[in-house]
Write an enzyme that holds these catalytic residues in place. Structure first.
Site, PDB file in Angstrom:
ATOM      1  N   CYS A 160      -2.854   6.621   3.723  1.00 46.24           N
ATOM      2  CA  CYS A 160      -2.190   6.195   2.488  1.00 46.24           C
ATOM      3  C   CYS A 160      -1.092   5.214   2.877  1.00 46.24           C
ATOM      4  O   CYS A 160      -1.141   4.630   3.967  1.00 46.24           O
ATOM      5  CB  CYS A 160      -1.678   7.387   1.686  1.00 46.24           C
ATOM      6  SG  CYS A 160      -0.439   8.386   2.534  1.00 46.24           S
ATOM      7  N   ASN A 187       2.206   7.989   4.459  1.00 49.76           N
ATOM      8  CA  ASN A 187       1.799   9.165   5.255  1.00 49.76           C
ATOM      9  C   ASN A 187       2.750  10.342   5.068  1.00 49.76           C
ATOM     10  O   ASN A 187       2.983  11.122   5.997  1.00 49.76           O
ATOM     11  CB  ASN A 187       1.655   8.818   6.761  1.00 49.76           C
ATOM     12  CG  ASN A 187       0.938   9.880   7.583  1.00 49.76           C
ATOM     13  OD1 ASN A 187       1.237  10.031   8.762  1.00 49.76           O
ATOM     14  ND2 ASN A 187       0.021  10.622   7.018  1.00 49.76           N
ATOM     15  N   CYS A 232       2.765  11.761   1.514  1.00 49.49           N
ATOM     16  CA  CYS A 232       2.288  12.432   0.286  1.00 49.49           C
ATOM     17  C   CYS A 232       0.768  12.640   0.338  1.00 49.49           C
ATOM     18  O   CYS A 232       0.278  13.717   0.662  1.00 49.49           O
ATOM     19  CB  CYS A 232       2.682  11.655  -0.962  1.00 49.49           C
ATOM     20  SG  CYS A 232       4.470  11.484  -1.182  1.00 49.49           S
ATOM     21  N   ARG A 233       0.017  11.591   0.001  1.00 54.70           N
ATOM     22  CA  ARG A 233      -1.420  11.781  -0.206  1.00 54.70           C
ATOM     23  C   ARG A 233      -2.215  12.052   1.056  1.00 54.70           C
ATOM     24  O   ARG A 233      -3.029  12.990   1.088  1.00 54.70           O
ATOM     25  CB  ARG A 233      -2.005  10.552  -0.931  1.00 54.70           C
ATOM     26  CG  ARG A 233      -1.497  10.414  -2.349  1.00 54.70           C
ATOM     27  CD  ARG A 233      -1.735   9.032  -2.892  1.00 54.70           C
ATOM     28  NE  ARG A 233      -0.936   8.036  -2.191  1.00 54.70           N
ATOM     29  CZ  ARG A 233      -1.003   6.732  -2.368  1.00 54.70           C
ATOM     30  NH1 ARG A 233      -1.878   6.249  -3.243  1.00 54.70           N
ATOM     31  NH2 ARG A 233      -0.221   5.906  -1.710  1.00 54.70           N
ATOM     32  N   SER A 234      -2.017  11.236   2.104  1.00 53.34           N
ATOM     33  CA  SER A 234      -2.892  11.433   3.279  1.00 53.34           C
ATOM     34  C   SER A 234      -2.602  12.732   4.045  1.00 53.34           C
ATOM     35  O   SER A 234      -3.548  13.374   4.498  1.00 53.34           O
ATOM     36  CB  SER A 234      -2.921  10.202   4.191  1.00 53.34           C
ATOM     37  OG  SER A 234      -1.661   9.921   4.735  1.00 53.34           O
ATOM     38  N   ASP A 237      -0.733   7.404  -6.642  1.00 54.12           N
ATOM     39  CA  ASP A 237       0.475   7.579  -5.828  1.00 54.12           C
ATOM     40  C   ASP A 237       1.474   8.443  -6.620  1.00 54.12           C
ATOM     41  O   ASP A 237       1.945   8.040  -7.684  1.00 54.12           O
ATOM     42  CB  ASP A 237       1.065   6.185  -5.557  1.00 54.12           C
ATOM     43  CG  ASP A 237       2.287   6.237  -4.670  1.00 54.12           C
ATOM     44  OD1 ASP A 237       2.772   7.345  -4.362  1.00 54.12           O
ATOM     45  OD2 ASP A 237       2.773   5.152  -4.280  1.00 54.12           O
TER      46      ASP A 237
END
Ligand code: 4NP
Length: 163
Positions: free
Chosen positions: A13, A16, A18-20, A130
């Site tokens: 993401c 690095n 939050c999402r990934s 996001d």
């Protein structure tokens, strides 16, 4: 990297935090459940360097905890050119991440596939949104979307392992 891993997955993401890292944690749990944790390696990174060395965002960790996952100690790192050679499958979380990965790793050995490839069929989303400027419900939605994508991703992993 132990030689026993047959497939190496890298979630990407922007930051690095939050999402990934969430994708990494949710995917590792799915691999554990499928008995594939010894065969498939998972990692995550960001296209940007803002959060190198940082723990995941506390709001993401809280959402993961609400969903029953625990943090394994990942620290933020930035995508590097060598990732294109040391991973088999690179999974950008949104369309900007996809563009950046394709540009930075042009011609790499790894296959690059956006996370949306594994979204549930009924989803109208084209990327993992996001949540950074959102609220706790946005973080919960990311975890849920990732969880809902795991059956399709595990089916793909099984296909790749049987090649
Ligand atoms: P991520 O979220 O890419 O899912 O880790 C973000 C993290 C940090 C920022 C933006 C998005 N930021 O602007 O610092």
């Amino acid at each position: 990297m132990p030689a026993s891993f047959q497939l190496r997955l890298l979630f990407v993401c922007l930051g690095n935090i939050c999402r990934s890292p969430a994708a990494e944690i949710v995917c590792r749990a799915a691999l554990n459940k499928a008995g594939l944790a010894e065969r498939v390696m998972v990692d995550s990174c960001g296209t940007a360097s803002y959060h190198v060395g940082s723990k995941p965002d506390a709001r993401m960790l809280a959402a993961l905890q609400r969903a029953g996952y625990s943090y394994g100690g990942h620290r933020g790192r930035q995508l590097r050119k060598s990732d294109g050679e040391s991973f088999d499958l690179i999974i950008p979380q949104d369309e900007e991440n996809l563009d950046d990965v394709q540009r930075l790793l042009r011609g790499c050995k790894a296959q690059i596939r956006p996370m949306s490839v594994w979204f549930p069929q009924e989803s109208e989303l084209r990327e993992v949104p996001d949540p950074y400027y959102g609220d706790s419900a946005d973080f919960d939605s990311v975890v849920l979307l990732l969880e809902q994508s795991m059956p399709q991703l595990m089916a793909y992993v099984n296909e790749r392992l049987s090649e």
